[in-house]
Design an enzyme around this catalytic site. Structure first.
Site: not given
Ligand code: HPA
Length: 274
Positions: A30, A61, A83, A85-86, A113, A211-212, A235, A247
């Site tokens: 990202s 993406h 990913h 999760y997809e 990210a 998540m990657s 974050n 997101h």
């Molecule tokens: N958790 C999981 N995946 C993420 C986060 C998070 O806080 N921020 C960006 N990708």
């Protein structure tokens, strides 16, 4: 199980479109999508033109391989990744990097990210991965081993190459970009974590969560690639920032850090040859 013939068929399909031989592969997370526009482009191959290739469903993406040069370095760039999760299997998630390795790449730069767990981290920080925790996601290597790709029981003692980490720190120093370091923990997603999960991950030594990446790094080490990873801390992880995660916040912070992130990766790639 992804068959080896399927991998070879995709490699052959790319070869129909370009004979470019990359030395380094780069996966854009990202906020880094714009990096693709900076390379001196030799060829672009949309994933949709490759039969059987996994296509991302996440907004923001894009889906294509870019082939070209960063200064002298021949690179292949993945603009968009898929990913777990997809709904893709772990084998499908790592298929694109196996394709890039089969095309010639001997090194892999992974970006993402991530949520910051280390209390010293702030949104917008860039973190060099020193190690990862992949114990909460299935291994991409489960299933019959393809000996042509790598060994059944690959070593994971130094997933993120010390040589490349030192190059990243040298690049950060040269550019005046401060860098954090830490351990990345991969979850399946797609839901963000609970505060209790973040406390658990912190107690396990995780510095950031996403998540990657870890699964991709595992498959790359299986292939014997030299790997490095950089997270944009978009974050504070759940429960640490006093507000819900979104997101949108992740994308906005990634966009704000994009210039620094891109300069760092550019400098790394221009100096990456041993
Ligand atoms: N958790 C999981 N995946 C993420 C986060 C998070 O806080 N921020 C960006 N990708």
């Amino acid at each position: 199980m992804i068959s080896y013939p399927r991998l070879q068929a995709i490699v052959a399909a790319v070869r129909q479109k370009t004979s470019f031989v990359p030395h380094t592969a780069l996966v854009l997370g990202s906020g880094l999508g714009g990096f693709g526009e900076k390379i001196s482009l030799e060829a672009a191959v949309p994933y949709a033109e490759l039969p059987g290739f996994p296509i991302s469903t996440v907004p923001g993406h894009q889906g294509r391989f870019l082939f070209g040069y960063v200064e002298e370095e021949p690179v292949v760039v993945m603009q968009g990744r898929v990913h777990y999760y997809e709904g893709y299997s772990m084998e499908e998630v790592v298929l694109p990097l196996r394709v890039m390795a089969a095309l010639g790449a001997r090194r892999l730069v992974l970006t993402n990210a991530a949520g910051g767990i280390d209390p010293a981290f702030h949104p917008g920080d860039l973190m060099v991965l020193t190690d990862h925790i992949a114990s909460f996601v299935p291994s991409p290597l489960i299933g019959p081993n393809v000996d042509a790709l790598g060994p059944r029981f690959p070593d994971m003692t130094e997933v993120y190459s010390l040589r490349l980490r030192e190059k990243l720190h040298a690049a950060g120093t040269k550019l005046g970009i401060p860098l954090q370091e830490g351990i990345y923990l991969q979850t399946t997603g797609p839901q963000y974590e609970t505060p209790a999960e973040i406390r658990l991950y912190r107690s396990l030594g995780a510095s950031a969560v996403g998540m990657s990446t870890a699964c991709e790094a595992i498959a790359a080490r299986h292939l014997g690639l030299e790997v490095c990873g950089i997270s944009c801390i978009t974050n504070l992880a759940a429960g640490l920032g006093g507000k819900p995660l979104s997101h949108q916040e992740v994308q906005e912070t990634a966009d704000q850090a994009a210039q620094r992130f891109q300069s760092l990766v550019w400098e790394l790639l221009s100096t990456i040859e041993a």
